[in-house]
Design a protein around this motif. Structure first.
Motif, PDB file in Angstrom:
ATOM      1  N   ALA A   1     -22.760  15.765 -19.998  1.00  0.00           N
ATOM      2  CA  ALA A   1     -24.195  16.077 -20.030  1.00  0.00           C
ATOM      3  C   ALA A   1     -24.473  17.355 -20.819  1.00  0.00           C
ATOM      4  O   ALA A   1     -25.466  17.443 -21.551  1.00  0.00           O
ATOM      5  CB  ALA A   1     -24.734  16.205 -18.607  1.00  0.00           C
TER       6      ALA A   1
ATOM      7  N   THR B   1     -26.840  16.860 -24.238  1.00  0.00           N
ATOM      8  CA  THR B   1     -28.201  17.398 -24.255  1.00  0.00           C
ATOM      9  C   THR B   1     -28.359  18.521 -25.283  1.00  0.00           C
ATOM     10  O   THR B   1     -29.312  18.518 -26.063  1.00  0.00           O
ATOM     11  CB  THR B   1     -28.589  17.898 -22.865  1.00  0.00           C
TER      12      THR B   1
ATOM     13  N   LEU C   1     -32.594  13.980 -19.570  1.00  0.00           N
ATOM     14  CA  LEU C   1     -31.181  13.697 -19.315  1.00  0.00           C
ATOM     15  C   LEU C   1     -30.509  14.873 -18.611  1.00  0.00           C
ATOM     16  O   LEU C   1     -29.738  14.683 -17.654  1.00  0.00           O
ATOM     17  CB  LEU C   1     -30.466  13.393 -20.626  1.00  0.00           C
TER      18      LEU C   1
ATOM     19  N   ALA D   1     -28.882  14.744 -14.843  1.00  0.00           N
ATOM     20  CA  ALA D   1     -27.494  15.129 -14.564  1.00  0.00           C
ATOM     21  C   ALA D   1     -27.425  16.218 -13.502  1.00  0.00           C
ATOM     22  O   ALA D   1     -26.542  16.210 -12.634  1.00  0.00           O
ATOM     23  CB  ALA D   1     -26.819  15.596 -15.854  1.00  0.00           C
TER      24      ALA D   1
END
Length: 449
Positions: free
Chosen positions: A265, A269, A426, A430
């Motif tokens: 993650a 990102t 996102l 996460a």
């Protein structure tokens, strides 16, 4: 702590090599008489081989000794740099870049495993992991600037010549300071599992890089499907192995699984958000490469600050909560980019906040993932780095696809804005998943109450 400095230097050199090349690409291609389309294989081949070989390299370290495998990786890094420095054509340069990616795959997970072996669990290890993350960020920050400056002053070949003395010095330092690590005395190496995993990761990374290019989007999608199919076959292959490449105890370890989630993650990102910010600054704002690099410099600077802060935060807060907090900060910084229309300073401020977040979360993710029994730490190092590479490849590909498909539509939020929103959501998702209590633990807690 003596071993920490050269081991972090390994991380620095590998990351620096990647960013130096990105800055020098236009000059390289022009000097070799190569078309602009050659930029994709020059960049992608390093990422493909690096990501694909990380877990295998970690297992080789378990079997033959991490210091030995790291030395081989550094020697290969020097040899591949020599080949790149004298490359007469773009084909040779691509091959040399592939060899550099393979050498980096041998070096990074073994260096991380030696780093955990060289420090005691607790504050000393947290400081070492913070230094590991900070050196990677420093390399990313300096590489984009140094690549352009050195290329303008002395030519792009100097970027590779400079790796030769660094490789020699690091081999000597590692041989002198690396702590001993136990060697695995298992059965034959799981070559079938290694082949399937390498093929799966290579196909996913290569497919993701092609997915970004409209002319090769179909081929990229095909590779992604093939990679996912290979990954789905891996559990069956591993069940038949006497000594599986991914031990069952590692796959089921909750700390490693959370570390993998956070690592993937983090890069998915931030890499995607910064890539879209680069395109926005050079497109909508009309900035040149140097000005864009300076506008994004606060990101890497704040990664260093966040990494240093994480060691203090984890004294009183768990690594899982620290990783979740870091991802929440990433979400906030990325969401702030939605105001980029106000001027480049908003982009600099937004990526700075995201940099602070990934500094916090990356150290916590590595702490989570490496908090496993000693016999699993080599595997954990390889898996964590693979997760980060896959996060970068898939995150950038998906977010750029969102940006390009939405451009010119009637959506209230389109183009770069929609891409940043996707990355922010996102990161927030996460963070929520990391904070969620496992079902069994929740049931046990209710029963105890």
């Amino acid at each position: 702590m003596t071993a920490v400095v050269p081991l972090c230097a390994v991380q620095f050199v590998d990351v620096l090599g990647t960013t130096l090349v990105i800055a020098a690409l236009p000059t390289m291609l022009a000097d070799l008489g190569a078309p602009a389309s050659a930029a994709t294989p020059v960049v992608a081949v390093y990422a493909v081989l690096f990501g694909a070989l990380l877990v295998l390299a970690a297992r080789l370290g378990d079997r033959f000794g991490h210091a030995r495998v790291l030395s081989v990786g550094l020697a290969g890094f020097g040899a591949a740099s020599l080949a790149a420095a004298v490359a007469p054509s773009v084909g040779v340069l691509v091959a040399a870049r592939g060899a550099l990616g393979a050498a980096a795959a041998l070096s990074v997970p073994t260096a991380l495993r030696l780093l955990t072996a060289a420090t005691e669990e607790g504050p000393a290890r947290r400081r070492a992991l913070a230094a590991w993350s900070a050196t990677g960020a420093a390399a990313g920050a300096s590489g984009l600037v140094l690549g352009g400056v050195l290329t303008d002053l002395a030519g792009w070949r100097l970027l590779f010549w400079g790796n030769l003395p660094l490789a020699v010095l690091l081999v000597v330092a590692v041989r002198r300071t690396a702590p001993p690590t136990p060697r695995e005395r298992g059965g034959p190496l799981d070559l079938a599992g290694a082949a399937v995993l390498v093929a799966a990761v290579a196909a996913v990374v290569a497919g993701a890089s092609l997915l970004e290019d409209g002319a090769h989007r179909a081929a990229g999608a095909g590779l992604l499907v093939a990679g996912l199919a290979a990954a789905s076959a891996l559990p069956a292959v591993e069940r038949r192995a006497r000594d599986p490449l991914l031990p069952r105890t590692a796959v089921g370890h909750p700390g490693l699984r959370r570390g993998v989630l956070a690592s993937a993650a983090n890069t998915a990102t931030t890499s995607s958000a910064v890539t879209v910010a680069t395109l926005h600054l050079q497109g909508s704002e009309g900035l040149g490469a140097t000005a864009t690099g300076l506008a994004l410099l606060p990101f890497s600077v704040c990664v260093v600050g966040g990494a240093a802060l994480s060691a203090r935060v984890m004294r009183s807060v768990s690594a899982r909560a620290t990783a979740a907090a870091g991802l929440a900060v990433i979400a906030a910084g990325t969401a702030a980019l939605l105001g980029a229309g106000l001027g480049p300073w908003v982009v600099s401020a937004g990526v700075a906040v995201s940099g602070l977040g990934i500094g916090l979360s990356s150290v916590a993710a590595t702490s989570l993932g490496t908090d496993v029994p000693a016999e699993l730490q080599g595997t954990a190092a390889g898996v964590l780095n693979t997760a980060a590479q896959l996060g970068t490849a898939l995150g950038v590909a998906v977010v750029l696809l969102v940006v390009r498909v939405s451009e010119g539509t009637a959506l209230p939020l389109a183009g770069a804005g929609l891409g940043w929103l996707a990355a922010a959501l996102l990161a927030a998702l996460a963070a929520g998943l990391l904070l969620r209590r496992p079902a069994r633990a929740a049931v046990a807690a209710r029963s105890a109450g």
